[in-house]
Design an enzyme around this catalytic site. Structure first.
Site, PDB file in Angstrom:
ATOM      1  N   ASP A 287      44.332  48.999  39.206  1.00 39.79           N
ATOM      2  CA  ASP A 287      43.873  48.709  37.726  1.00 39.79           C
ATOM      3  C   ASP A 287      43.076  49.834  37.354  1.00 39.79           C
ATOM      4  O   ASP A 287      43.223  49.690  36.074  1.00 39.79           O
ATOM      5  CB  ASP A 287      43.036  47.342  37.894  1.00 39.79           C
TER       6      ASP A 287
ATOM      7  N   LYS B  60      41.628  41.531  39.701  1.00 42.18           N
ATOM      8  CA  LYS B  60      40.154  41.617  40.313  1.00 42.18           C
ATOM      9  C   LYS B  60      39.498  40.445  40.686  1.00 42.18           C
ATOM     10  O   LYS B  60      39.162  40.095  41.458  1.00 42.18           O
ATOM     11  CB  LYS B  60      39.199  42.417  39.186  1.00 42.18           C
TER      12      LYS B  60
ATOM     13  N   HIS C 110      35.959  33.015  34.412  1.00 47.31           N
ATOM     14  CA  HIS C 110      36.001  34.264  34.216  1.00 47.31           C
ATOM     15  C   HIS C 110      36.036  34.057  32.496  1.00 47.31           C
ATOM     16  O   HIS C 110      36.710  32.754  31.914  1.00 47.31           O
ATOM     17  CB  HIS C 110      37.264  34.911  34.511  1.00 47.31           C
TER      18      HIS C 110
ATOM     19  N   SER D 204      45.494  42.865  34.914  1.00 47.21           N
ATOM     20  CA  SER D 204      44.472  43.579  34.886  1.00 47.21           C
ATOM     21  C   SER D 204      43.059  42.427  35.309  1.00 47.21           C
ATOM     22  O   SER D 204      42.364  42.695  36.471  1.00 47.21           O
ATOM     23  CB  SER D 204      44.163  44.324  33.850  1.00 47.21           C
TER      24      SER D 204
ATOM     25  N   ARG E 228      46.049  52.704  29.898  1.00 49.35           N
ATOM     26  CA  ARG E 228      45.914  51.833  28.811  1.00 49.35           C
ATOM     27  C   ARG E 228      45.058  52.097  27.624  1.00 49.35           C
ATOM     28  O   ARG E 228      45.276  52.090  26.451  1.00 49.35           O
ATOM     29  CB  ARG E 228      45.757  50.538  29.286  1.00 49.35           C
TER      30      ARG E 228
HETATM   31  N1  URA Z   1      39.343  43.079  30.938  1.00 43.82           N
HETATM   32  C1  URA Z   1      39.998  43.536  32.301  1.00 43.82           C
HETATM   33  O1  URA Z   1      39.237  43.658  33.110  1.00 43.82           O
HETATM   34  N2  URA Z   1      41.081  43.932  31.874  1.00 43.82           N
HETATM   35  C2  URA Z   1      41.697  43.892  30.739  1.00 43.82           C
HETATM   36  O2  URA Z   1      42.889  44.483  30.239  1.00 43.82           O
HETATM   37  C3  URA Z   1      40.864  43.266  29.460  1.00 43.82           C
HETATM   38  C4  URA Z   1      39.696  42.946  29.917  1.00 43.82           C
END
Ligand code: URA
Length: 430
Positions: free
Chosen positions: A161, A187, A82, A183, A168
């Site tokens: 999320d 995922k 990632h 967050s 957010r």
């Molecule tokens: N990418 C995400 O999925 N969440 C975040 O908070 C920042 C970047």
């Protein structure tokens, strides 16, 4: 406990228990907490930060709010990577087929473009016919047949999320490090990869430009992911200038293919190799530079990409002859003065490309895949007045926009040394 009691404790800077965090997540998932209550939690968490135990509980709760694919139960040594996002960052497009061609399976549920950065899923959709949506069964089938699967997170992954991220975005809490950690990981961990390497970007084009803050984010993510059973480490890499020679969706796919043939730019290859070696190390496998280079030069990594693309719907004639058009209006960016390239406002470069149509100004907007920037220089280079700094490929000629791109480059009299491309390695201390 009632929501206001939990909120009062967090407002006072107390460390919430896993049960209390679980209440917040349940409230975000089933709608039993109002947006006002969720916003209050997010703001208190952003101001007081979260303890590692709270970050872990929030990640675990958000992860558990949706589907978990647990693919490692069927695919051993499953790897993932990632990036926190950058300009010209096409590492995933190269790393996934490269590592898979070396025998380690790779799964990636990737994101869409965010702010000034492009997303892997959007870039790959420049390929005619390619489909990025798949479910667990399709993903598993790809992994069994080819050892590589790249898609986007389904709506059933981490629904908490989705609710929290939308709030957010409206409440100035996007930049909170523990909230970013939960967050992203909620995922990422949903696939059940056994190992995850994080590319945490720093510098002017990164979400968290400050090195110390980026290191804190890397540490939080590494700690939380390992606590939840995924072997995870991070590399801090430089995003003070675009990565590689091209920015823009189609152009980046073509540059990734060039790199998969062993003809890519040095910086992109170096970052890809470092992250590949790192994720293999997490699996206890030695995958050094020579092995990676051999997979590029033998054509096996390139072939893996094309097999993957075909399996996910790419048109056969594109695979046989992989061209993608760039936007037709070219404009050169020339240096207004001589000196040394001291800085590039990489975030602004990203936003200018979005303004030109090469990214999404708002969710769901169409992307012009052909809009691109060719980046001709590197930080620290000596620059002659009138020399090319880069070249724009726009849908409509726009001299004003081209001038604003030139303003992103800072040329000074004194020699400058660029920051290291690959910085610290962050490993779990637990
Ligand atoms: N990418 C995400 O999925 N969440 C975040 O908070 C920042 C970047």
């Amino acid at each position: 406990m009632l929501p206001f009691e939990i909120l009062a404790r967090k407002r006072a800077g107390k460390c919430l228990t896993a049960e209390e965090i679980g209440e917040v997540v349940a409230g975000a998932t089933d709608g039993s907490w109002s947006d006002a209550q969720l916003a209050a939690f997010l703001m208190a968490a952003a101001i007081h930060e979260l303890e590692p135990s709270e970050t872990r509980a929030l990640t675990e709760g958000m992860l558990g709010s949706g589907e978990r694919w647990k693919l490692d139960e069927e695919i051993p040594h499953l790897c993932d990577k990632h990036s926190t996002g950058g300009v010209g960052d096409k590492v995933s497009l190269v790393l996934a087929p490269l590592v898979a061609s070396c025998g380690l399976p790779v799964v990636m549920l990737t994101g869409r473009g965010l702010g000034h950065t492009g997303g892997t899923a959007d870039k790959l959709e420049a390929i005619p016919g390619l489909v990025m949506d798949f479910d667990r069964a399709q993903c598993l089938d790809m992994l069994r047949r080819l050892g590589v699967a790249i898609g986007v997170a389904t709506a059933d992954i981490a629904p908490a999320d989705k609710s929290l991220y939308a709030i957010r975005d409206q409440t100035g809490t996007v930049e909170s490090l523990p909230l970013i950690t939960a967050s992203i990981l909620s995922k990422k961990l949903a696939t059940g990869a056994s190992s995850l390497v994080l590319d945490v970007k720093t510098g002017s084009g990164a979400f968290i430009p400050d090195l110390a803050q980026a290191e804190r984010l890397a540490t939080m993510m590494v700690t939380a992911a390992n606590a939840l059973g995924c072997h995870t480490s991070a590399l801090l890499t430089d995003m003070s200038q675009p990565l590689g020679r091209w920015v823009g969706h189609s152009a980046e796919v073509l540059e990734a293919l060039e790199t998969l043939r062993g003809e890519g730019p040095e910086d992109l290859e170096a970052v890809t190799f470092a992250l590949s070696t790192e994720v293999a190390r997490l699996e206890g496998v030695d995958l050094d530079r020579d092995a990676l280079k051999a997979a590029l030069l033998s054509g096996s990594a390139y072939e893996k990409f094309m097999q993957w693309a075909l399996a996910q719907g790419a048109q056969r004639d594109w695979v046989d002859s992989p061209a993608l058009p760039l936007a037709p209006e070219e404009a050169s960016l020339t240096a207004p003065r001589s000196g040394f390239l001291a800085a590039v406002d990489t975030r602004r470069v990203g936003f200018l490309l979005v303004e030109a149509g090469g990214g999404r100004a708002k969710p769901g907007a169409e992307i012009d895949m052909g809009v691109a920037l060719r980046y001709d220089v590197r930080l620290g280079d000596p620059i002659d007045a009138g020399q090319s700094l880069g070249r724009l490929y726009l849908r409509r000629a726009d001299d004003g926009l081209a001038r604003r791109f030139v303003d992103c480059f800072e040329v000074v009299d004194e020699e400058v040394s660029p920051p290291p491309l690959i910085g610290k390695r962050i490993v779990d201390k637990g």
